[in-house]
Design a protein around this motif. Structure first.
Motif, PDB file in Angstrom:
ATOM      1  N   LEU A  51       0.811  -1.224   0.000  1.00 26.16           N
ATOM      2  CA  LEU A  51       0.000   0.000   0.000  1.00 26.16           C
ATOM      3  C   LEU A  51       0.839   1.266   0.000  1.00 26.16           C
ATOM      4  CD1 LEU A  51      -2.688  -1.237   2.540  1.00 26.16           C
ATOM      5  CD2 LEU A  51      -3.011  -0.880   0.092  1.00 26.16           C
ATOM      6  N   GLY A  52       2.136   1.143  -0.219  1.00 27.24           N
ATOM      7  CA  GLY A  52       2.997   2.318  -0.339  1.00 27.24           C
ATOM      8  C   GLY A  52       3.016   3.163   0.916  1.00 27.24           C
ATOM      9  N   HIS A  53       2.662   4.440   0.772  1.00 27.38           N
ATOM     10  CA  HIS A  53       2.742   5.403   1.875  1.00 27.38           C
ATOM     11  C   HIS A  53       1.529   5.372   2.804  1.00 27.38           C
ATOM     12  CE1 HIS A  53       6.307   7.146   0.092  1.00 27.38           C
ATOM     13  NE2 HIS A  53       5.664   7.341  -1.048  1.00 27.38           N
ATOM     14  N   ALA A  54       0.546   4.553   2.491  1.00 29.99           N
ATOM     15  CA  ALA A  54      -0.665   4.530   3.315  1.00 29.99           C
ATOM     16  C   ALA A  54      -0.379   3.944   4.692  1.00 29.99           C
ATOM     17  CB  ALA A  54      -1.754   3.708   2.624  1.00 29.99           C
ATOM     18  N   HIS A  55      -1.063   4.492   5.702  1.00 33.13           N
ATOM     19  CA  HIS A  55      -1.017   3.901   7.040  1.00 33.13           C
ATOM     20  C   HIS A  55      -2.041   2.785   7.081  1.00 33.13           C
ATOM     21  CE1 HIS A  55      -0.588   3.505  11.343  1.00 33.13           C
ATOM     22  NE2 HIS A  55      -1.896   3.631  11.480  1.00 33.13           N
ATOM     23  N   TYR A  56      -1.593   1.592   7.441  1.00 34.09           N
ATOM     24  CA  TYR A  56      -2.437   0.400   7.362  1.00 34.09           C
ATOM     25  C   TYR A  56      -2.845  -0.068   8.752  1.00 34.09           C
ATOM     26  CZ  TYR A  56      -3.710  -4.490   6.371  1.00 34.09           C
ATOM     27  OH  TYR A  56      -4.361  -5.694   6.280  1.00 34.09           O
ATOM     28  N   ILE A  57      -4.167  -0.265   8.929  1.00 35.33           N
ATOM     29  CA  ILE A  57      -4.714  -0.790  10.180  1.00 35.33           C
ATOM     30  C   ILE A  57      -5.488  -2.060   9.847  1.00 35.33           C
ATOM     31  CG2 ILE A  57      -6.267  -0.371  12.124  1.00 35.33           C
ATOM     32  CD1 ILE A  57      -5.835   2.643  11.656  1.00 35.33           C
ATOM     33  N   SER A  58      -5.104  -3.169  10.474  1.00 31.77           N
ATOM     34  CA  SER A  58      -5.804  -4.438  10.256  1.00 31.77           C
ATOM     35  C   SER A  58      -6.490  -4.866  11.544  1.00 31.77           C
ATOM     36  CB  SER A  58      -4.818  -5.515   9.800  1.00 31.77           C
ATOM     37  OG  SER A  58      -5.472  -6.765   9.714  1.00 31.77           O
ATOM     38  N   PHE A  59      -7.803  -5.129  11.457  1.00 35.55           N
ATOM     39  CA  PHE A  59      -8.542  -5.617  12.618  1.00 35.55           C
ATOM     40  C   PHE A  59      -8.355  -7.125  12.806  1.00 35.55           C
ATOM     41  CE2 PHE A  59     -11.754  -1.980  11.969  1.00 35.55           C
ATOM     42  CZ  PHE A  59     -11.090  -1.177  12.876  1.00 35.55           C
ATOM     43  N   GLY A  60      -8.056  -7.831  11.716  1.00 35.13           N
ATOM     44  CA  GLY A  60      -7.956  -9.283  11.781  1.00 35.13           C
ATOM     45  C   GLY A  60      -9.303  -9.976  11.730  1.00 35.13           C
ATOM     46  N   ARG A  61     -10.360  -9.186  11.737  1.00 37.05           N
ATOM     47  CA  ARG A  61     -11.727  -9.711  11.607  1.00 37.05           C
ATOM     48  C   ARG A  61     -12.631  -8.570  11.154  1.00 37.05           C
ATOM     49  NH1 ARG A  61     -14.667  -9.390  16.949  1.00 37.05           N
ATOM     50  NH2 ARG A  61     -13.363  -8.152  18.354  1.00 37.05           N
ATOM     51  N   ASN A  62     -13.836  -8.900  10.785  1.00 36.43           N
ATOM     52  CA  ASN A  62     -14.753  -7.882  10.282  1.00 36.43           C
ATOM     53  C   ASN A  62     -15.409  -7.152  11.448  1.00 36.43           C
ATOM     54  OD1 ASN A  62     -16.464  -6.264   8.844  1.00 36.43           O
ATOM     55  ND2 ASN A  62     -17.583  -7.921   7.852  1.00 36.43           N
ATOM     56  N   MET A  63     -15.007  -5.910  11.656  1.00 40.00           N
ATOM     57  CA  MET A  63     -15.548  -5.095  12.742  1.00 40.00           C
ATOM     58  C   MET A  63     -16.617  -4.111  12.250  1.00 40.00           C
ATOM     59  SD  MET A  63     -13.950  -6.104  15.479  1.00 40.00           S
ATOM     60  CE  MET A  63     -14.065  -4.780  16.680  1.00 40.00           C
ATOM     61  N   GLY A  64     -16.907  -4.143  10.953  1.00 38.35           N
ATOM     62  CA  GLY A  64     -17.933  -3.265  10.411  1.00 38.35           C
ATOM     63  C   GLY A  64     -17.376  -1.983   9.837  1.00 38.35           C
ATOM     64  N   ILE A  65     -18.119  -1.409   8.902  1.00 44.88           N
ATOM     65  CA  ILE A  65     -17.653  -0.195   8.228  1.00 44.88           C
ATOM     66  C   ILE A  65     -17.681   1.016   9.163  1.00 44.88           C
ATOM     67  CG2 ILE A  65     -19.908   0.527   7.307  1.00 44.88           C
ATOM     68  CD1 ILE A  65     -18.358   1.220   4.684  1.00 44.88           C
ATOM     69  N   ALA A  66     -18.611   1.029  10.123  1.00 46.46           N
ATOM     70  CA  ALA A  66     -18.687   2.164  11.049  1.00 46.46           C
ATOM     71  C   ALA A  66     -17.410   2.286  11.868  1.00 46.46           C
ATOM     72  CB  ALA A  66     -19.897   2.015  11.969  1.00 46.46           C
ATOM     73  N   LYS A  67     -16.963   1.183  12.431  1.00 52.67           N
ATOM     74  CA  LYS A  67     -15.735   1.199  13.228  1.00 52.67           C
ATOM     75  C   LYS A  67     -14.513   1.451  12.353  1.00 52.67           C
ATOM     76  CE  LYS A  67     -13.033  -1.350  16.667  1.00 52.67           C
ATOM     77  NZ  LYS A  67     -12.996  -0.184  17.577  1.00 52.67           N
ATOM     78  N   ALA A  68     -14.507   0.870  11.158  1.00 57.15           N
ATOM     79  CA  ALA A  68     -13.368   1.057  10.263  1.00 57.15           C
ATOM     80  C   ALA A  68     -13.180   2.536   9.918  1.00 57.15           C
ATOM     81  CB  ALA A  68     -13.565   0.233   8.985  1.00 57.15           C
ATOM     82  N   GLN A  69     -14.263   3.198   9.551  1.00 51.74           N
ATOM     83  CA  GLN A  69     -14.168   4.623   9.231  1.00 51.74           C
ATOM     84  C   GLN A  69     -13.800   5.429  10.471  1.00 51.74           C
ATOM     85  OE1 GLN A  69     -17.953   5.480   7.400  1.00 51.74           O
ATOM     86  NE2 GLN A  69     -17.307   4.706   5.410  1.00 51.74           N
ATOM     87  N   ASN A  70     -14.335   5.051  11.620  1.00 52.92           N
ATOM     88  CA  ASN A  70     -14.000   5.760  12.856  1.00 52.92           C
ATOM     89  C   ASN A  70     -12.515   5.657  13.177  1.00 52.92           C
ATOM     90  OD1 ASN A  70     -16.605   6.607  13.251  1.00 52.92           O
ATOM     91  ND2 ASN A  70     -17.075   5.166  14.884  1.00 52.92           N
ATOM     92  N   GLU A  71     -11.920   4.501  12.932  1.00 54.88           N
ATOM     93  CA  GLU A  71     -10.482   4.356  13.166  1.00 54.88           C
ATOM     94  C   GLU A  71      -9.696   5.290  12.263  1.00 54.88           C
ATOM     95  OE1 GLU A  71      -8.658   2.430  15.499  1.00 54.88           O
ATOM     96  OE2 GLU A  71     -10.683   2.535  16.326  1.00 54.88           O
ATOM     97  N   GLY A  72     -10.174   5.449  11.034  1.00 53.72           N
ATOM     98  CA  GLY A  72      -9.541   6.403  10.123  1.00 53.72           C
ATOM     99  C   GLY A  72      -9.665   7.831  10.618  1.00 53.72           C
ATOM    100  N   TYR A  73     -10.855   8.195  11.073  1.00 49.44           N
ATOM    101  CA  TYR A  73     -11.053   9.531  11.642  1.00 49.44           C
ATOM    102  C   TYR A  73     -10.118   9.757  12.825  1.00 49.44           C
ATOM    103  CZ  TYR A  73     -15.514  10.155   9.106  1.00 49.44           C
ATOM    104  OH  TYR A  73     -16.489  10.304   8.145  1.00 49.44           O
ATOM    105  N   ARG A  74     -10.086   8.796  13.730  1.00 48.25           N
ATOM    106  CA  ARG A  74      -9.260   8.958  14.941  1.00 48.25           C
ATOM    107  C   ARG A  74      -7.788   9.147  14.594  1.00 48.25           C
ATOM    108  NH1 ARG A  74     -12.731   4.389  16.785  1.00 48.25           N
ATOM    109  NH2 ARG A  74     -14.349   5.275  18.136  1.00 48.25           N
ATOM    110  N   TRP A  75      -7.329   8.422  13.598  1.00 44.98           N
ATOM    111  CA  TRP A  75      -5.927   8.552  13.189  1.00 44.98           C
ATOM    112  C   TRP A  75      -5.643   9.962  12.677  1.00 44.98           C
ATOM    113  CZ3 TRP A  75      -1.324   6.333  13.563  1.00 44.98           C
ATOM    114  CH2 TRP A  75      -0.320   6.725  12.678  1.00 44.98           C
ATOM    115  N   PHE A  76      -6.529  10.469  11.831  1.00 46.44           N
ATOM    116  CA  PHE A  76      -6.302  11.783  11.215  1.00 46.44           C
ATOM    117  C   PHE A  76      -6.591  12.935  12.168  1.00 46.44           C
ATOM    118  CE2 PHE A  76      -6.787   9.790   6.848  1.00 46.44           C
ATOM    119  CZ  PHE A  76      -5.466  10.027   6.490  1.00 46.44           C
TER     120      PHE A  76
END
Length: 290
Positions: A51-76
């Motif tokens: 993924l090149g320069h992207a910051h990668y977060i892996s849950f290891g399981r399906n935690m849902g799109i709501a949590k996935a987007q929230n993790e992105g928000y929290r990072w930024f």
């Protein structure tokens, strides 16, 4: 595309069993913009160099799109330079200048209380504009079309909106997550809208069935569990528009009558609908007693 505006845009991409071609396109986006990739794929971890320069977060399981987007928000949100968020799915079809154009469009419109600005969504593989059959559109003098809810994929959300409206409701997991956030935004005096000046191709559902002028979007069976569960949950919330509750409830009831007989995997879908109804009422009674 290393300019000052590009560095104010945080790209949040959600993954679930992505293809190599999709990963390659994400890597290209991450070359031009700050990018967080959140992976819901179970038991899989993508090598960072993929993924090149992207910051990668892996849950290891399906935690849902709501949590996935929230993790992105929290990072930024830790980076004060990031003022705009662009939400993407792995199958969002965009050009490299798409984020710049979306943010520039939002800035040029000049309406401070736009919580989310989305593109005009085109059904993938066609030139057909995705429109709701239930809601009338309201066009403002600035040319944007105000919506009660917009599809999250491809939309531009401001840091100020997230700060005042809050993050996604993670209890919803996947379906109606974007709708609920838009309803909450409207209740707090913000607006959500789409622009006719920018288009994005997007696949809605697994496949579609055409009956005359009507299009029935058919999703994977497990999605109906969350659709019915979450509809029941949202029907109890005062800030959710009555029109949404009425129209979605009628549509949901009618599916029980014809999906098992006329839709591929109809029996499996019907079972997931039943599970969703049970889970929805269970959620309501459990949370009302706490």
């Amino acid at each position: 595309m290393k300019n000052s505006l590009a560095q104010q845009i945080g790209i949040i991409v959600t993954l679930f069993h992505p293809t190599e071609d999709q990963l390659s396109k994400i890597k290209t986006i991450a070359d031009d913009y700050p990018c967080v990739v959140v992976d819901n794929t179970p038991a899989v971890k993508i090598p960072n160099d993929t993924l090149g320069h992207a910051h990668y977060i892996s849950f290891g399981r399906n935690m849902g799109i709501a949590k996935a987007q929230n993790e992105g928000y929290r990072w930024f949100l830790k980076d004060q330079n990031i003022q705009y968020f662009i939400l993407l799915d792995q199958d969002s079809h965009i050009d490299s200048d798409y984020p710049i154009r979306m943010v520039s469009e939002q800035i040029n419109i000049g309406i401070p209380n736009i919580a989310a600005l989305g593109p005009t969504v085109i059904r993938h593989g066609t030139d057909e504009v995705y429109r709701s059959a239930f809601y009338k559109e309201k066009t403002l003098p600035q040319g944007i079309i105000v919506k009660d809810e917009i599809i999250a994929s491809g939309c531009c959300i401001t840091r100020a909106a997230i700060s005042q409206i809050g993050l996604n409701d993670e209890s919803l997991f996947i379906d109606f997550v974007d709708c609920e956030w838009c309803f909450r935004a409207k209740a707090k005096g913000w607006i959500c809208a789409i622009t006719p000046n920018i288009r994005m191709s997007h696949q809605v559902g697994d496949h579609q069935i055409h009956i005359g002028r009507h299009i029935i979007i058919v999703s994977a069976p497990f999605r109906y569990y969350y659709q019915y569960r979450n509809l029941i949950i949202l029907n109890t919330r005062s800030y959710v528009p009555w029109q949404f509750k009425r129209n979605k409830s009628i549509k949901a009831a009618l599916r029980f009558l014809y999906f098992p007989f006329f839709i591929k995997n109809g029996a499996a879908i019907w079972w997931q609908m039943c599970r969703g109804v049970y889970a929805g009422f269970k959620f309501i009674f459990t949370h009302s007693s706490t």
